[in-house]
Every structure is written in structure tokens, then in C-alpha cells.
Design an enzyme around this catalytic site. Structure first.
Site, short mmCIF file in Angstrom:
data_model
loop_
_atom_site.label_atom_id
_atom_site.label_comp_id
_atom_site.label_asym_id
_atom_site.label_seq_id
_atom_site.Cartn_x
_atom_site.Cartn_y
_atom_site.Cartn_z
N ALA A 115 0.88 -1.19 0.00
CA ALA A 115 0.00 0.00 0.00
C ALA A 115 0.91 1.23 0.00
O ALA A 115 1.09 1.88 1.01
CB ALA A 115 -0.92 -0.02 1.22
N ALA A 117 1.29 4.36 -1.83
CA ALA A 117 1.07 5.80 -1.99
C ALA A 117 0.98 6.48 -0.62
O ALA A 117 0.46 5.89 0.32
CB ALA A 117 -0.22 6.03 -2.77
N LYS A 121 7.60 6.03 2.08
CA LYS A 121 8.29 4.81 2.56
C LYS A 121 8.93 4.06 1.41
O LYS A 121 9.99 3.46 1.58
CB LYS A 121 7.31 3.92 3.33
CG LYS A 121 6.73 4.57 4.58
CD LYS A 121 5.79 3.65 5.30
CE LYS A 121 5.06 4.35 6.43
NZ LYS A 121 4.09 5.37 5.91
N ASP A 183 1.93 -1.26 5.00
CA ASP A 183 1.51 -0.08 5.76
C ASP A 183 0.02 0.09 5.46
O ASP A 183 -0.36 0.78 4.52
CB ASP A 183 2.33 1.14 5.33
CG ASP A 183 2.07 2.34 6.21
OD1 ASP A 183 2.21 2.22 7.44
OD2 ASP A 183 1.72 3.41 5.67
N CYS A 236 -1.16 3.82 11.17
CA CYS A 236 -1.04 5.08 11.91
C CYS A 236 -2.28 5.28 12.77
O CYS A 236 -2.87 6.35 12.79
CB CYS A 236 -0.82 6.26 10.96
SG CYS A 236 -2.14 6.47 9.75
#
Length: 311
Positions: A115, A117, A121, A183, A236
Site C-alpha cells: 500500500a 502511496a 516509505k 503499511d 497510523c
């Protein structure tokens, strides 16, 4: 009005849920406090020392303890800094630099960023790979993939191939990748400091929706991982259903193992019991970061390995 009262007024359900995790004044103040600007120096384009020396002529830099190339910087608008436009530095939140550090990719490897975009990272991974090897940088939304491509071009990333598949698609490439970063899409509680709407729009049903997506993706990622390979799962957000619950699900369904993460970062205790459900004690090895731990976004990071000869 205190931060706690502001949050309770905007979204009572949010306060009720996360006060079970932590209910200190400091925690709530940092949930709403604006973020410090941080950057990562892009060593694909110039040596670290050269860029830092130039920036120190104009700005105050504070090293980020857990990333050699990361700094907090006293600038209001990063877009006006020439080094940003040239791709010598990249605006990246300090805690979001942790997953690529934990992934620890090497030159010549095949890496999947499931993932990817907007690409911060991915660029950091390419930096550690010294632009040697191959990164499959995936994002299912074409509009986000276009932003990803633009950012990778600006950073001088030469080894990424951008795809627009649902992340679960990669399960068919069994045992193919040396390392995988997931992520995962999440409820973004850690990003309230950047966008207030994440607090206003937060609902428990959204958390459950993301949890189901995350379980599907982490299982696909594990299938695509080589025996002996490393999978890093990160979000996050602070909700146990999107963090400990998802990793616990993988541990129960496969032979996956967790590794301890040794970085100079302050953390909160991982959740081993939530809403009557107990999670594996192995989850103690994951990093749960609340906003008040390091004055950053909230983050959760788990380092997962597949045993040699594994499934």
C-alpha cells in the site's frame, strides 16, 4: 476548554473508546496538538552530510533518534525550500520512517510495498537498497498511484514498478518476495494532528471495516513472502482491532513469528486483552506508539518473519 473536553464534545464515542487505552491529560493534548515538521534526507541524490550542512545554514535541524537520515526542521512551508523541489529532502512524518528501518531491505532484493502511496516509505526503501534490486510499489487507486509515480520520480527512485492492484492480488505470487511492507489502510487516528476531520468522521464501524481489510491483506502478504523473509505490518492508528487483533489473527492462522524491534523510540505497552479477547503474549514484541510518547503521529509496527521451510 481542555483537549479532553474538546474531543469529548466533538466525538463522545471516540473519547469513550480510547480513554480505555490511556486517559492522561498529556495523551489527549498530543492527540490534537499540531505536528512538528520533519524531513528525510534523500541519499539517492546527494550525500547526507552535504545536504545537512546546506540546510543548517538556514534552518534548525534536530536529529530524529531512530532514523539516521531523519530530522525535525523549523520551517512553516516545506514547499518553498529548494531542496524539497529538487528531491534532496522529502517531507515525512517522523514515526512513519520507522517501518522501512524495521524492514531493513538490502540491495538486490525483491521487495513488495503493498500500500505504497504517496511513496515516502517506498523512497526510503529504495534509499536503503541503493537503487539496486526491484520494488513493486502498489496502490489500488489510480489517482493515488499517479501521486506515487510523481514522488518516486522526484526522489530519483529507479527500481520501482508501480501497480494498481488490490493488495490481496499478490497472494498468488507464493513465496516470491524477500521483504514486504504492509503499511495498511486504517482509521488514521494518529493523523488527527494533521487532519481534524479524522476525529469528526471517526466511527467504530469504520474501524471494523478496516480491520477486515487488514486481515485480508496481511494474510495475502504472508503468502507472498519467501521462507526466511521479513514482513512489516504498520498502521497510523491506535485501535487494538486494527493492530494487535490483526497480527494475532496472522499468528493464529499461520506459522508466522514476531521479532523484537530494538530502536531508540519511546513506546506504550501493546494491548494483550481487549473487549474480552486475549492476544498472544508475542505481541509484546510489537511497537505501540502513542502521540505523547515522542511528540509524533501515533503508530503501530510489528516485525514478522516466516521460518525457513515455512508455509
Amino acid at each position: 476548554m481542555s483537549a479532553k473536553d474538546r474531543i469529548r464534545e466533538v466525538n463522545p464515542e471516540f473519547y469513550e473508546r480510547y480513554s480505555k487505552l490511556e486517559d492522561t491529560d498529556e495523551f489527549w493534548e498530543f492527540i490534537v496538538k499540531p505536528l512538528r515538521q520533519s524531513i528525510r534526507v534523500n541519499t539517492l541524490k546527494a550525500p547526507l552530510e552535504v545536504v545537512v550542512e546546506r540546510l543548517r545554514e538556514e534552518f534548525e535541524l534536530e536529529p530524529i533518534p531512530w532514523v539516521r537520515e531523519g530530522f525535525f526542521i523549523n520551517v512553516d512551508n516545506l514547499a518553498k525550500v529548494p531542496e524539497h523541489g529538487l528531491g534532496l529532502i522529502f517531507g515525512q512524518e517522523a514515526s512513519s520512517m520507522i517501518p522501512p528501518v524495521v524492514l531493513d531491505p538490502k540491495p538486490g532484493e525483491l521487495v513488495l510495498d503493498m500500500a505504497a502511496a504517496p511513496g515516502s516509505k517506498t523512497g526510503q526503501i529504495a534509499q536503503y537498497m541503493e537503487n539496486e534490486g526491484c520494488i513493486i510499489a502498489n496502490d489500488p487507486k489510480l489517482s493515488r498511484a499517479n501521486v506515487l509515480i510523481a514522488n518516486l520520480n522526484r526522489m530519483g527512485v529507479l527500481i520501482a514498478r508501480v501497480t494498481t492492484r488490490d493488495g490481496a492480488y499478490f497472494a498468488r505470487f507464493e513465496k516470491a518476495f524477500d521483504r514486504i511492507l504492509l503499511d495498511a489502510p486504517c482509521s488514521s487516528v494518529g493523523m488527527i494532528r494533521k487532519k481534524w476531520r479524522f476525529l469528526e468522521e471517526w466511527r467504530l464501524k469504520g474501524v471494523i471495516k478496516y480491520m477486515n481489510i487488514q486481515k485480508r491483506l496481511i494474510r495475502a502478504a504472508y503468502d507472498a513472502l519467501k521462507p526466511g523473509g521479513t514482513l512489516v505490518y504498520s498502521t497510523c492508528t491506535i485501535d487494538p482491532l486494527e493492530n494487535e487483533e490483526v497480527v494475532d489473527y496472522l499468528l493464529r492462522k499461520t506459522d508466522a513469528r514476531l521479532e523484537k524491534i530494538d530502536l531508540p523510540v519511546k513506546t506504550s505497552e501493546p494491548v494483550l486483552e481487549w473487549e474480552g479477547r486475549e492476544y498472544s503474549p508475542e505481541l509484546k514484541k510489537a511497537l505501540r506508539i502513542h502521540p505523547n510518547d515522542n511528540d509524533t503521529e501515533a503508530f503501530f509496527i510489528a516485525k514478522i518473519t516466516k521460518p525457513e521451510g515455512g508455509e
